[in-house]
Write a protein that holds these residues in place. Sequence first.
Motif, short mmCIF file in Angstrom:
data_model
loop_
_atom_site.label_atom_id
_atom_site.label_comp_id
_atom_site.label_asym_id
_atom_site.label_seq_id
_atom_site.Cartn_x
_atom_site.Cartn_y
_atom_site.Cartn_z
N GLU A 1 0.83 -1.21 0.00
CA GLU A 1 0.00 0.00 0.00
C GLU A 1 0.87 1.25 0.00
N VAL A 2 2.17 1.10 -0.20
CA VAL A 2 3.05 2.27 -0.17
C VAL A 2 2.80 3.13 -1.39
N LEU A 3 3.10 4.42 -1.25
CA LEU A 3 2.83 5.37 -2.33
C LEU A 3 3.98 5.46 -3.33
N ASP A 4 5.11 4.85 -3.01
CA ASP A 4 6.26 4.88 -3.91
C ASP A 4 6.70 3.45 -4.19
N PRO A 5 5.88 2.67 -4.90
CA PRO A 5 6.16 1.24 -5.07
C PRO A 5 7.43 0.96 -5.85
N GLY A 6 7.89 1.91 -6.65
CA GLY A 6 9.10 1.69 -7.42
C GLY A 6 10.33 1.46 -6.56
N ARG A 7 10.28 1.94 -5.33
CA ARG A 7 11.42 1.73 -4.42
C ARG A 7 11.50 0.30 -3.93
N TRP A 8 10.36 -0.41 -3.98
CA TRP A 8 10.31 -1.73 -3.35
C TRP A 8 10.03 -2.86 -4.35
N LEU A 9 9.52 -2.55 -5.51
CA LEU A 9 9.22 -3.57 -6.50
C LEU A 9 10.18 -3.46 -7.68
N ALA A 10 10.70 -4.60 -8.09
CA ALA A 10 11.62 -4.62 -9.23
C ALA A 10 10.82 -4.64 -10.53
N PRO A 11 11.44 -4.21 -11.62
CA PRO A 11 10.77 -4.32 -12.92
C PRO A 11 10.37 -5.76 -13.20
N GLY A 12 9.20 -5.91 -13.80
CA GLY A 12 8.71 -7.25 -14.10
C GLY A 12 7.81 -7.84 -13.03
N TRP A 13 7.68 -7.15 -11.89
CA TRP A 13 6.83 -7.64 -10.82
C TRP A 13 5.40 -7.12 -11.00
N VAL A 14 4.48 -7.76 -10.28
CA VAL A 14 3.07 -7.36 -10.27
C VAL A 14 2.75 -6.79 -8.89
N MET A 15 2.13 -5.63 -8.88
CA MET A 15 1.72 -5.02 -7.61
C MET A 15 0.25 -5.35 -7.36
N ILE A 16 -0.07 -5.72 -6.12
CA ILE A 16 -1.45 -5.96 -5.72
C ILE A 16 -1.78 -4.98 -4.59
N THR A 17 -2.89 -4.28 -4.70
CA THR A 17 -3.25 -3.26 -3.71
C THR A 17 -4.74 -3.31 -3.41
N THR A 18 -5.08 -2.88 -2.19
CA THR A 18 -6.49 -2.73 -1.83
C THR A 18 -6.97 -1.30 -2.06
N GLY A 19 -6.02 -0.38 -2.38
CA GLY A 19 -6.39 1.01 -2.59
C GLY A 19 -6.54 1.81 -1.32
N LEU A 20 -5.95 1.31 -0.23
CA LEU A 20 -6.11 1.98 1.06
C LEU A 20 -5.61 3.42 1.03
N GLN A 21 -4.48 3.64 0.35
CA GLN A 21 -3.91 4.99 0.30
C GLN A 21 -4.44 5.81 -0.88
N LEU A 22 -5.35 5.20 -1.65
CA LEU A 22 -5.84 5.87 -2.86
C LEU A 22 -7.26 6.38 -2.74
N HIS A 23 -7.95 6.00 -1.70
CA HIS A 23 -9.38 6.29 -1.56
C HIS A 23 -9.63 7.81 -1.57
N ARG A 24 -10.48 8.23 -2.53
CA ARG A 24 -10.87 9.63 -2.66
C ARG A 24 -9.67 10.55 -2.91
N ARG A 25 -8.62 10.00 -3.53
CA ARG A 25 -7.44 10.79 -3.87
C ARG A 25 -7.09 10.56 -5.34
N PRO A 26 -7.80 11.19 -6.27
CA PRO A 26 -7.54 10.99 -7.71
C PRO A 26 -6.10 11.30 -8.09
N ARG B 1 -3.41 10.85 -6.31
CA ARG B 1 -2.57 9.71 -5.96
C ARG B 1 -2.83 8.53 -6.89
N GLN B 2 -4.05 8.35 -7.30
CA GLN B 2 -4.39 7.26 -8.21
C GLN B 2 -3.64 7.40 -9.53
N ARG B 3 -3.65 8.62 -10.09
CA ARG B 3 -2.96 8.85 -11.35
C ARG B 3 -1.44 8.74 -11.18
N LEU B 4 -0.93 9.27 -10.07
CA LEU B 4 0.51 9.21 -9.80
C LEU B 4 0.99 7.77 -9.69
#
Length: 539
Positions: free
Chosen positions: A55-80, A82-85
Amino acid sequence: MSTKIGSYFWAMHTHVDRPPVTLGDVLAAPDLGLRLLVGPDDAAERMVDGAHTTEVLDPGRWLAPGWVMITTGLQLHRRPDRQRLLVRELAGEGITAVGYCVGVVTSKVPEALIDEARKLDYPVFTVPFNVPARDIITHVSRLLLASPPEDPFGREVAMQDYLINGFDDIVRSSLTPEVRILENLKSLLHTRVEFVNAGSRTALPGLPHIGNLAKTLTGLATQGTTELRLDGDEFLAVPSRLGGLFVGWLLVQLPDPREGGHQALSMAQAAARMIALCVVSRQHSTENQDALRQEILAGLLTLGPGSNGIRTENLAVVSQTRALPLLHTMGFQPGEPVRAVVAQPSSPCSRSYGHLHANLQVSGVPYLHLARDEEFFAVVQADSDTAAALADGFDGVMGVGGPVSSIADIDQSFDQAKFCLGRGTREAGAPVTGPGTQVVQFDTLPLSDWLCEQVSVPGKSAKVEALVEPLRRQPLVLRALIEYLRHDQDIPAAARALHLHPNSLRYRLNKVEAIFGAPLRRPSTIASLFAALTAARIW
């Protein structure tokens, strides 16, 4: 017989190459119900090197290229914004796709996220509400483990993810970590998997018994993997070690290399290391928890005089301090009844409480314990029969108290356990659970004994002392009365037990009648004497 790994090790490295894992492979799992919502025409051909939920807002720091991110949208709710970013960052970092768990925070994927994904032609898929994110990660890990090892680090991560899958499963939380790892390994390799403990040479609890296989392992070197042939079946015997500590053997029946057998050695070695870590960690944890159990109970008990050895002020301390969270970590459940157990060896030579302690450890019930002087004390959260079964193999007497609602009331149960202990040491007919073992349970005491216990604590009843004191001054008369009651008022039987002539016994019983001014044939006299002797813990 056994041989060092040879032919299988070679076959393991000559497997038929498999294509890399793609997003299409991930989405194709019918039991997951994943659905591609947005993405380019070639989205299914994108390579996948792993999957992770964050649920981190900067997933590029923690996920390597080629990985799949799965999120519940906890940090994205009602924040368009952040969603676009998020979509821009994922696309820029080369993350293969994002899976959105619908129904957790929002009922559907946010519009701004979908709109940005369409602009960038970035894959977004939905995860149904009833599908845990860890199931997707497990699915990806399994796909990666069946593919060529182009990324050794990613393969190792996938391997570990798969082996520890289900550790958070509450329904099956009773499984030890080792058994969970073995079940996961078995489901991956589709072959027989066993573990033999180095100490007892028997299978771990919950696993099938291996029989003579343990004897075969005795002569093997514990440094390297060995290939075994037993009754026509071939096994890998992988030592489970943590540094210099050897904890046992992991046994994996060899699958056909063409059926995915190339995974067997690396998976078995990874599982063996993880099992060793679990075993060693639990051993240290067990030692620490054991010391805490004794410390907490020692805080309740006192060496000073008292009916049960419990300091009331210490009950308040335990009930109001950090001891309560500690009790919870030991398995004690708030609101569930607890009971006390007190045991005493049959002779000073048998002051070994090893059986009781070992029985507590394997019983699976929450407990505190302490051996002090000539007695063993315990507090357990279990029914009376389960508590009584703890005496198996113990040479002595055990008293099991009745249930109380919390540790704060445990002094009542200790009163009852001590009362039962006294009944066991004095009454020849106490229930016997094994050779040299007597257990008296407060829950099963006759009504008469239960009534006597209500006034059995010293100082509770001056009436009891008034009845007993004249008999204490005449030990021979008191002994005659006790044997008379113990033998169901059978004068010849009681006389034989005392090595007296029946008339001599009658003479002493007449003195009892004289002391109390009432005949022994009167029911109220017998009831009063029985109650007084029992309450005073003479009977």
